[in-house]
Design a protein around this motif. Sequence first.
Motif, PDB file in Angstrom:
ATOM      1  N   LEU A 189       0.848  -1.332  -0.067  1.00 23.23           N
ATOM      2  CA  LEU A 189       0.022   0.140   0.052  1.00 23.23           C
ATOM      3  C   LEU A 189       0.798   1.243   0.020  1.00 23.23           C
ATOM      4  CD1 LEU A 189      -2.979   1.092  -0.020  1.00 23.23           C
ATOM      5  CD2 LEU A 189      -2.934   0.973   2.502  1.00 23.23           C
ATOM      6  N   GLY A 190       1.844   1.211   0.794  1.00 26.19           N
ATOM      7  CA  GLY A 190       2.945   2.377   0.892  1.00 26.19           C
ATOM      8  C   GLY A 190       3.414   2.770  -0.567  1.00 26.19           C
ATOM      9  N   GLN A 191       3.808   1.770  -1.130  1.00 21.03           N
ATOM     10  CA  GLN A 191       4.232   1.719  -2.819  1.00 21.03           C
ATOM     11  C   GLN A 191       3.272   2.481  -3.570  1.00 21.03           C
ATOM     12  OE1 GLN A 191       7.058  -1.245  -4.169  1.00 21.03           O
ATOM     13  NE2 GLN A 191       6.029  -2.236  -2.626  1.00 21.03           N
ATOM     14  N   GLY A 192       1.869   1.941  -3.399  1.00 17.80           N
ATOM     15  CA  GLY A 192       0.879   2.567  -4.094  1.00 17.80           C
ATOM     16  C   GLY A 192       0.673   4.108  -3.836  1.00 17.80           C
ATOM     17  N   TYR A 193       0.868   4.586  -2.708  1.00 21.56           N
ATOM     18  CA  TYR A 193       0.452   5.730  -2.270  1.00 21.56           C
ATOM     19  C   TYR A 193       1.632   6.740  -3.061  1.00 21.56           C
ATOM     20  CZ  TYR A 193      -3.338   5.247   0.805  1.00 21.56           C
ATOM     21  OH  TYR A 193      -4.613   5.103   0.990  1.00 21.56           O
ATOM     22  N   ASP A 247      -4.101  22.559  -5.135  1.00 18.82           N
ATOM     23  CA  ASP A 247      -4.630  21.393  -4.829  1.00 18.82           C
ATOM     24  C   ASP A 247      -3.731  20.001  -5.140  1.00 18.82           C
ATOM     25  OD1 ASP A 247      -6.980  22.644  -3.871  1.00 18.82           O
ATOM     26  OD2 ASP A 247      -7.814  22.540  -5.955  1.00 18.82           O
ATOM     27  N   LEU A 248      -3.177  19.943  -6.355  1.00 17.33           N
ATOM     28  CA  LEU A 248      -2.509  18.817  -6.843  1.00 17.33           C
ATOM     29  C   LEU A 248      -1.380  18.537  -5.981  1.00 17.33           C
ATOM     30  CD1 LEU A 248      -2.875  19.679 -10.631  1.00 17.33           C
ATOM     31  CD2 LEU A 248      -3.580  17.499  -9.531  1.00 17.33           C
ATOM     32  N   TYR A 249      -0.390  19.756  -5.571  1.00 19.96           N
ATOM     33  CA  TYR A 249       0.524  19.450  -4.691  1.00 19.96           C
ATOM     34  C   TYR A 249       0.408  19.066  -3.276  1.00 19.96           C
ATOM     35  CZ  TYR A 249       4.276  21.849  -7.714  1.00 19.96           C
ATOM     36  OH  TYR A 249       5.064  22.125  -8.445  1.00 19.96           O
ATOM     37  N   LYS A 250      -1.025  19.493  -2.783  1.00 22.71           N
ATOM     38  CA  LYS A 250      -1.455  18.968  -1.368  1.00 22.71           C
ATOM     39  C   LYS A 250      -1.793  17.752  -1.574  1.00 22.71           C
ATOM     40  CE  LYS A 250      -3.129  23.359   0.679  1.00 22.71           C
ATOM     41  NZ  LYS A 250      -4.432  24.159   0.796  1.00 22.71           N
ATOM     42  N   GLN A 251      -2.489  17.095  -2.448  1.00 22.85           N
ATOM     43  CA  GLN A 251      -2.638  15.604  -2.742  1.00 22.85           C
ATOM     44  C   GLN A 251      -1.336  14.964  -2.838  1.00 22.85           C
ATOM     45  OE1 GLN A 251      -5.815  14.073  -2.506  1.00 22.85           O
ATOM     46  NE2 GLN A 251      -4.472  12.482  -2.200  1.00 22.85           N
ATOM     47  N   ALA A 252      -0.597  15.354  -3.572  1.00 24.33           N
ATOM     48  CA  ALA A 252       0.736  14.471  -3.549  1.00 24.33           C
ATOM     49  C   ALA A 252       1.287  14.491  -2.252  1.00 24.33           C
ATOM     50  CB  ALA A 252       1.797  15.481  -4.753  1.00 24.33           C
ATOM     51  N   LEU A 253       1.135  15.741  -1.586  1.00 23.79           N
ATOM     52  CA  LEU A 253       1.789  15.735  -0.019  1.00 23.79           C
ATOM     53  C   LEU A 253       1.144  14.621   0.732  1.00 23.79           C
ATOM     54  CD1 LEU A 253       3.604  16.946   2.068  1.00 23.79           C
ATOM     55  CD2 LEU A 253       1.967  18.955   2.190  1.00 23.79           C
ATOM     56  N   ALA A 254      -0.193  14.540   0.535  1.00 22.36           N
ATOM     57  CA  ALA A 254      -0.819  13.460   1.495  1.00 22.36           C
ATOM     58  C   ALA A 254      -0.699  12.333   1.085  1.00 22.36           C
ATOM     59  CB  ALA A 254      -2.657  13.859   1.339  1.00 22.36           C
ATOM     60  N   ASP A 255      -0.596  12.161  -0.235  1.00 20.94           N
ATOM     61  CA  ASP A 255       0.083  10.647  -0.591  1.00 20.94           C
ATOM     62  C   ASP A 255       1.368  10.282   0.038  1.00 20.94           C
ATOM     63  OD1 ASP A 255      -2.435   9.870  -1.810  1.00 20.94           O
ATOM     64  OD2 ASP A 255      -1.824  10.788  -3.708  1.00 20.94           O
ATOM     65  N   PHE A 256       2.213  11.166  -0.153  1.00 27.12           N
ATOM     66  CA  PHE A 256       3.684  10.826   0.363  1.00 27.12           C
ATOM     67  C   PHE A 256       3.623  10.654   1.739  1.00 27.12           C
ATOM     68  CE2 PHE A 256       5.038  13.326  -3.878  1.00 27.12           C
ATOM     69  CZ  PHE A 256       5.601  11.870  -4.502  1.00 27.12           C
ATOM     70  N   THR A 257       2.852  11.434   2.479  1.00 22.56           N
ATOM     71  CA  THR A 257       2.804  11.374   3.960  1.00 22.56           C
ATOM     72  C   THR A 257       2.485  10.115   4.320  1.00 22.56           C
ATOM     73  OG1 THR A 257       2.445  13.774   4.097  1.00 22.56           O
ATOM     74  CG2 THR A 257       1.793  12.325   6.073  1.00 22.56           C
ATOM     75  N   ARG A 258       1.389   9.618   3.667  1.00 19.79           N
ATOM     76  CA  ARG A 258       0.817   8.168   3.827  1.00 19.79           C
ATOM     77  C   ARG A 258       1.834   7.124   3.717  1.00 19.79           C
ATOM     78  NH1 ARG A 258      -1.113   4.785   6.693  1.00 19.79           N
ATOM     79  NH2 ARG A 258      -3.107   3.556   6.222  1.00 19.79           N
TER      80      ARG A 258
END
Length: 546
Positions: free
Chosen positions: A152-156, A191-202
């Motif tokens: 899952l981490g690789q997916g995010y 918004d796109l950068y924030k979504q990327a940040l959320a995914d990298f955080t996860r």
Amino acid sequence: MNKKRFKHILASCSVCCGIAATAPLLTSCGDDWLSLSDPNLETADTFWKTADQFNEGLTAAYSTWRRPGYFSRWFQVLTILRSDEGWSNSPNPEFIGDANFVMSSYNYDSNEGLNLPWQAMYNSLYYVNQVIDNMNDHGYELFSQEEADRLLGQGYFIRGVAFWAIAGIYGRGPLQTSSVEVNGPIGSQEDLYKQALADFTRAAELLPTKWPAAEAGRATKGGALGMMARMNMQLAGMKCHRPWDTANQDPAQAKAYWEAAKKNIEDIFALGIYDLVPNWLDNFTEANENNQESLFEINFKEGTVNGKEVGNQRPKFLGLYAGSGSGLSWDDGSAREWLLDAFNEERDKDGNVDMRKFHTLFYYDESEPETTTAVYYGKTWTEWNYVEPFQKKCYWKKYTSVENDPNATGEGYVTGVNIRILRLADVYLMYAEVLNELGGDRAVAVEYINKVRRRVNMADLDAARFQNYDALLNQIKHERLLELCGECERWFDLDRWGDIHDQTKINELAERDEDFKNYRLGISHLWCIPNHEINLRPDLTQNPGY
């Protein structure tokens, strides 16, 4: 097991990403016979049932990075040519338009540089969203907690990379975070950068610090932390270095992002597993890939699999041109001549030219004996010049076959050299920048710059000379240019620093890169969205000015 096994895993991936790709898009037609499934084909209902199938789906998502529209070619072309490092006088006008901010063709079929990146990035999202959705739904029933977290981490991580790339190039697009809901809301660049940040955080929460040697190249915690720092820094720049965008300037929010980036980087340091490789050149050859300096790189393999290229196409498009029959590069993207002067500004401790100059660019200078005797693809610069006189003073050398194989006689369509997206030298310079933005200890910031300089035999900087914001920022800009030249960093740097968001600074860029004479403030920092995509989504509108 072979250290390069992960390269071969990716190369052996056929179109398993399409195994479950159709079912979520289909709707019932009402007739039973139309709803019958071919028993010989996998669907979303029959796939995602075994551990092997999840691994195949993840491998398919990784493999999108090797597409021409993504890191194999166009990501590199666009980020380098749109910055002040690169330009084009290619016979293909598409490359010229990619470089000089004048785009006349939005046609879906004819403009690869406009359309293939969008297609590859959103295909990547579609494939990886299937992995994420099915892992969250029932994947943990098939794996141990540790195995499931890693998948899952690789997916995010893969999803974060796609949103980062879309944000940096197009700056607008659907926030597609579901494989079932086919139309995600339209997001702005922020918004796109924030979504990327959320995914990298996860991803950072789930990924391991290291993989076994045979799996080197997979996403790691350090890579996710590094990309978190990048996202935080880009978001900070949006909030404090875009004077034309007054409504969105927020110094307090910018400070929070800078502080978050500082924490991300310090978390990387705390892992204690990264170090600069002693030989700077090891970052650009196959000999020492996925090394201790690398936090994130794209794994390539020379050759084709199932008729598809799985290698790095950069050297064929950005390299030394010595005539149409030479078998070298096509030189569709060139290096700006001012880079030679930038490398010449300072000699190393022994009085020699910065070694990074010779290994970043092809050029000839009688005062530098190494350039007069060096053999490139079997001939010296002078011998090639007899074949067909060079029209330019320098060409891109970094990542070419000359650096990877001294016996190379030409450039094939692809090479197996990995592209390094994030390495520790970059992180050190990022840390110096963050400390400067926060008004922190600038002596510490200078020490991290010196760590990078020492490897290439450059003298230490005196911290006492850099105790104010502007002096240190200007030095950081110079250091990043020389260390990371041609590594797809410069465009993001110019954006974050605000150099493409202030007309006075744009004019300065135009003095060394005439393409910036066409640059339109508040418009050209974003790329135009393919019209074909806009026709598919009534709520997706073209970026302003196109």
